[in-house]
Design a protein around this motif. Structure first.
Motif, short mmCIF file in Angstrom:
data_model
loop_
_atom_site.label_atom_id
_atom_site.label_comp_id
_atom_site.label_asym_id
_atom_site.label_seq_id
_atom_site.Cartn_x
_atom_site.Cartn_y
_atom_site.Cartn_z
N GLY A 198 0.82 -1.20 0.00
CA GLY A 198 0.00 0.00 0.00
C GLY A 198 0.86 1.25 0.00
O GLY A 198 2.08 1.18 0.13
N TYR A 199 0.20 2.39 -0.20
CA TYR A 199 0.91 3.67 -0.13
C TYR A 199 -0.01 4.74 0.43
O TYR A 199 -1.24 4.65 0.33
CB TYR A 199 1.45 4.08 -1.50
N SER A 200 0.61 5.74 1.03
CA SER A 200 -0.15 6.83 1.66
C SER A 200 -0.66 7.80 0.60
O SER A 200 0.02 8.11 -0.37
CB SER A 200 0.75 7.57 2.66
N TRP A 206 5.17 4.04 2.18
CA TRP A 206 4.60 2.79 1.70
C TRP A 206 4.28 1.88 2.87
O TRP A 206 4.98 1.88 3.89
CB TRP A 206 5.59 2.07 0.78
N LEU A 207 3.21 1.10 2.72
CA LEU A 207 2.89 0.06 3.69
C LEU A 207 3.71 -1.18 3.36
O LEU A 207 3.85 -1.56 2.19
CB LEU A 207 1.39 -0.28 3.63
N THR A 221 4.97 1.01 8.22
CA THR A 221 5.20 1.88 7.07
C THR A 221 6.68 2.18 6.89
O THR A 221 7.47 2.06 7.82
CB THR A 221 4.44 3.21 7.23
N GLU A 245 -8.98 0.64 -0.63
CA GLU A 245 -8.43 1.88 -0.09
C GLU A 245 -9.19 2.31 1.16
O GLU A 245 -10.29 1.83 1.44
CB GLU A 245 -8.47 3.00 -1.12
N ASP A 248 -6.82 7.16 4.29
CA ASP A 248 -5.42 7.59 4.21
C ASP A 248 -4.55 6.76 3.27
O ASP A 248 -3.49 7.24 2.84
CB ASP A 248 -4.79 7.56 5.61
N TYR A 249 -4.97 5.53 2.96
CA TYR A 249 -4.09 4.64 2.20
C TYR A 249 -4.81 3.98 1.03
O TYR A 249 -6.02 3.75 1.06
CB TYR A 249 -3.53 3.54 3.10
#
Length: 281
Positions: A198-200, A206-207, A221, A245, A248-249
């Motif tokens: 994932g990403y912010s 990034w997650l 993160t 999603e 926030d992510y």
């Protein structure tokens, strides 16, 4: 007349390629994994972190074994049963008083001696003054330079799972608030291969997730080491593997892998301070 004062601490640079080196003009000492603290015993006793007045927070450091007119620089740590620094416990104690464990102040420099600013003296002389001024106790200890090779010392530090070492120029002055090449840190990083899951939407983070057997577990993160080109080059890939999603992510399927370096693991299972190294194709 003496004053109560905060002195912005001298900061470290990362050694080139994070590699230890030997030089006749330097010595090495252990880098304690804790929180930076200035102990100021001037007219009024004060404790300062980089950002806060922490005098009330640490009563065990009150009545220090140093005379008035002394200011010390060092690191506070909570020690585990093996005498190693427990950063998670130290950090938790700073944030909350609940079940806070007593800290130990590891002094590695002296900035004021008998009310006089000694930051302009060579480090070797300040080390002598530190030895003369501080009477060690359970709560106050001195960080001493090792005798011998910094390279060999770093190998031992890594074998014992400690944070790293600091290599300092013997004649270095104390540069207040400056990130100086006179003091260089070498960190005992671990490495791992992880998934980007994932990403912010707001930040450049990034997650990360880690494969354990058949399952993939979230490990927090990552913000450090991610270049603009890395973000931009992977965005089309992230979009193609989007799985959902939140506010926030944006979440993506565990397909994209990368190599990271990191300090260690928190007890909660979160990776501490991961740094992006490269994608794994």
């Amino acid at each position: 007349m003496m004053k109560k004062m905060f002195i912005p601490p001298m900061l470290l640079q990362y050694a080139k390629n994070n590699e230890p080196f030997d030089n006749d003009s330097t010595f090495a000492e252990l880098k304690w994994d804790g929180i930076r603290l200035i102990v100021s015993n001037m007219d009024v006793f004060k404790l300062y972190t980089k950002n806060t007045n922490a005098t009330v927070k640490y009563p065990e450091l009150h009545n220090p074994p140093i005379p008035k007119g002394t200011i010390l620089d060092g690191e506070i740590v909570v020690l585990d049963e093996q005498g190693r620094a427990d950063f998670e416990a130290t950090n938790a104690g700073l944030r909350s008083n609940k079940k806070r464990k007593p800290v130990v102040f590891m002094a590695f420099d002296i900035l004021y001696h008998q009310g006089v600013d000694v930051t302009g003296l060579p480090l070797v002389r300040r080390k002598q003054l530190l030895e003369e001024t501080l009477m060690e106790t359970e709560q106050y200890r001195i960080v001493r330079p090792i005798k011998g090779s910094a390279r060999d010392f770093f190998k031992i530090v890594c074998q014992h799972g400690l944070e790293g070492i600091v290599i300092k120029k013997k004649d270095s002055k104390y540069e207040k608030g400056v990130r100086s090449w006179s003091w260089q840190k070498v960190i005992n990083y671990q490495t791992a291969e992880v998934y980007i899951t994932g990403y912010s939407k707001k930040e450049h983070s990034w997650l990360l997730s880690y494969q354990e057997g058949e399952s993939v577990r979230s490990i927090g993160t990552m913000e450090l080491g991610i270049s603009k080109s890395a973000r931009e080059s992977m965005m089309p890939v992230f979009h193609s593997f989007k799985s959902g999603e939140s506010k926030d992510y944006v979440f993506i399927k565990p397909v994209v892998r990368c190599r990271v370096k990191y300090r260690d693991w928190y007890k909660s299972g979160i990776m501490r301070l991961p740094v992006f190294e490269e994608f794994i194709v």
